[in-house]
Design an enzyme around this catalytic site. Structure first.
Site, PDB file in Angstrom:
ATOM      1  N   LEU A   1       0.936  -1.063  -0.113  1.00 28.34           N
ATOM      2  CA  LEU A   1       0.118   0.095  -0.053  1.00 28.34           C
ATOM      3  C   LEU A   1       0.885   1.071  -0.161  1.00 28.34           C
ATOM      4  O   LEU A   1       1.909   1.187   0.735  1.00 28.34           O
ATOM      5  CB  LEU A   1      -0.921   0.151   1.164  1.00 28.34           C
ATOM      6  CG  LEU A   1      -2.151  -0.824   1.072  1.00 28.34           C
ATOM      7  CD1 LEU A   1      -2.746  -0.852   2.613  1.00 28.34           C
ATOM      8  CD2 LEU A   1      -3.166  -0.429   0.284  1.00 28.34           C
ATOM      9  N   ASP A   2       0.699   2.028  -0.881  1.00 24.50           N
ATOM     10  CA  ASP A   2       1.496   3.303  -0.837  1.00 24.50           C
ATOM     11  C   ASP A   2       1.227   3.967   0.417  1.00 24.50           C
ATOM     12  O   ASP A   2       0.294   3.812   1.357  1.00 24.50           O
ATOM     13  CB  ASP A   2       0.806   4.600  -1.570  1.00 24.50           C
ATOM     14  CG  ASP A   2       0.795   3.784  -3.166  1.00 24.50           C
ATOM     15  OD1 ASP A   2       2.137   3.346  -3.427  1.00 24.50           O
ATOM     16  OD2 ASP A   2       0.141   4.103  -3.981  1.00 24.50           O
ATOM     17  N   ALA A   3       2.434   4.874   1.023  1.00 17.94           N
ATOM     18  CA  ALA A   3       2.438   5.412   2.253  1.00 17.94           C
ATOM     19  C   ALA A   3       1.332   6.399   2.624  1.00 17.94           C
ATOM     20  O   ALA A   3       0.810   6.393   3.759  1.00 17.94           O
ATOM     21  CB  ALA A   3       3.724   6.603   2.125  1.00 17.94           C
TER      22      ALA A   3
END
Length: 215
Positions: A42-44
């Site tokens: 998951l992206d930050a």
């Protein structure tokens, strides 16, 4: 095999170490279990369900695009989606020169909206523009795909939470039940058995289009 389910908070990378000068946090700030790694990412600036495992075969199976499985997201978007915009998301849109695969998209209203704590930092808020919650389910995981898809139909994503992952075995999806942001748990024995069957399966499952409860 050690396998964990984590509710990844906003501002955390899907890795256990940081590059020098990074402005984000990493998984080691929340999980102290050795030799587990994220199966997928998951992206930050995205939140929600992340599977961590010590088993390389499971990690490969969950990330290999040949074994596409449904992943569902709650997306808080700017604006109110029309029927046409929702159908565009279902049919697929062109992002980065490629057409996305068919997806499931629905507007969440009233009690169906996710009950989440406010994000820190808060989302961008503009008094003149309403926000809406969508549930999007995809079988592919291209870079920032949900955000690019909603932007392509004129609904910029303000907050994104992955709420469940379907193992495609007719059992219930893995979800966020009981996990606050930053919390994790080990999979149950029944969930571990299902993951073992997933690893041993040699067939490519066909994605299911049936409905699911929300995570």
């Amino acid at each position: 095999m050690t396998t964990l389910l984590l509710n990844k908070p906003f501002g955390v990378l899907s890795q256990f170490t940081l590059e020098e000068g990074s402005r984000w946090r990493c998984l080691s700030d929340f999980v102290d279990v050795p030799k587990v790694y994220a199966a997928g990412r998951l992206d930050a600036d995205s939140e929600g369900l992340l599977i961590l495992t010590s088993n390389g075969k499971l990690q490969q199976r969950l990330t290999d695009p040949r074994f596409g499985h449904w992943r569902s997201y709650w997306a808080q978007v700017e604006g109110t989606p029309s029927i046409e915009q929702l159908q565009q998301l279902r049919d697929g849109v062109v992002i980065q020169g490629r057409h996305t695969l068919p997806a499931k998209a629905q507007l969440l209203q009233g009690e169906d909206q996710p009950q989440l704590a406010d994000r820190t930092p808060p989302i961008r808020y503009r008094a003149a523009i309403p926000t809406s919650w969508l549930q999007l389910s995809l079988t592919e995981g291209r870079n920032r795909q949900v955000r690019r898809m909603t932007a392509a139909v004129g609904l910029p994503t303000l907050r994104l939470v992955r709420c469940w992952i379907d193992l495609m075995d007719q059992g219930p999806p893995l979800d966020l039940t009981g996990l606050e942001p930053g919390e994790w748990r080990s999979v149950t024995s029944a969930e571990q058995e299902r993951l073992n069957r997933l690893i041993s399966s040699r067939t490519t499952p066909a994605p299911r289009w049936g409905g699911h409860r929300r995570g």
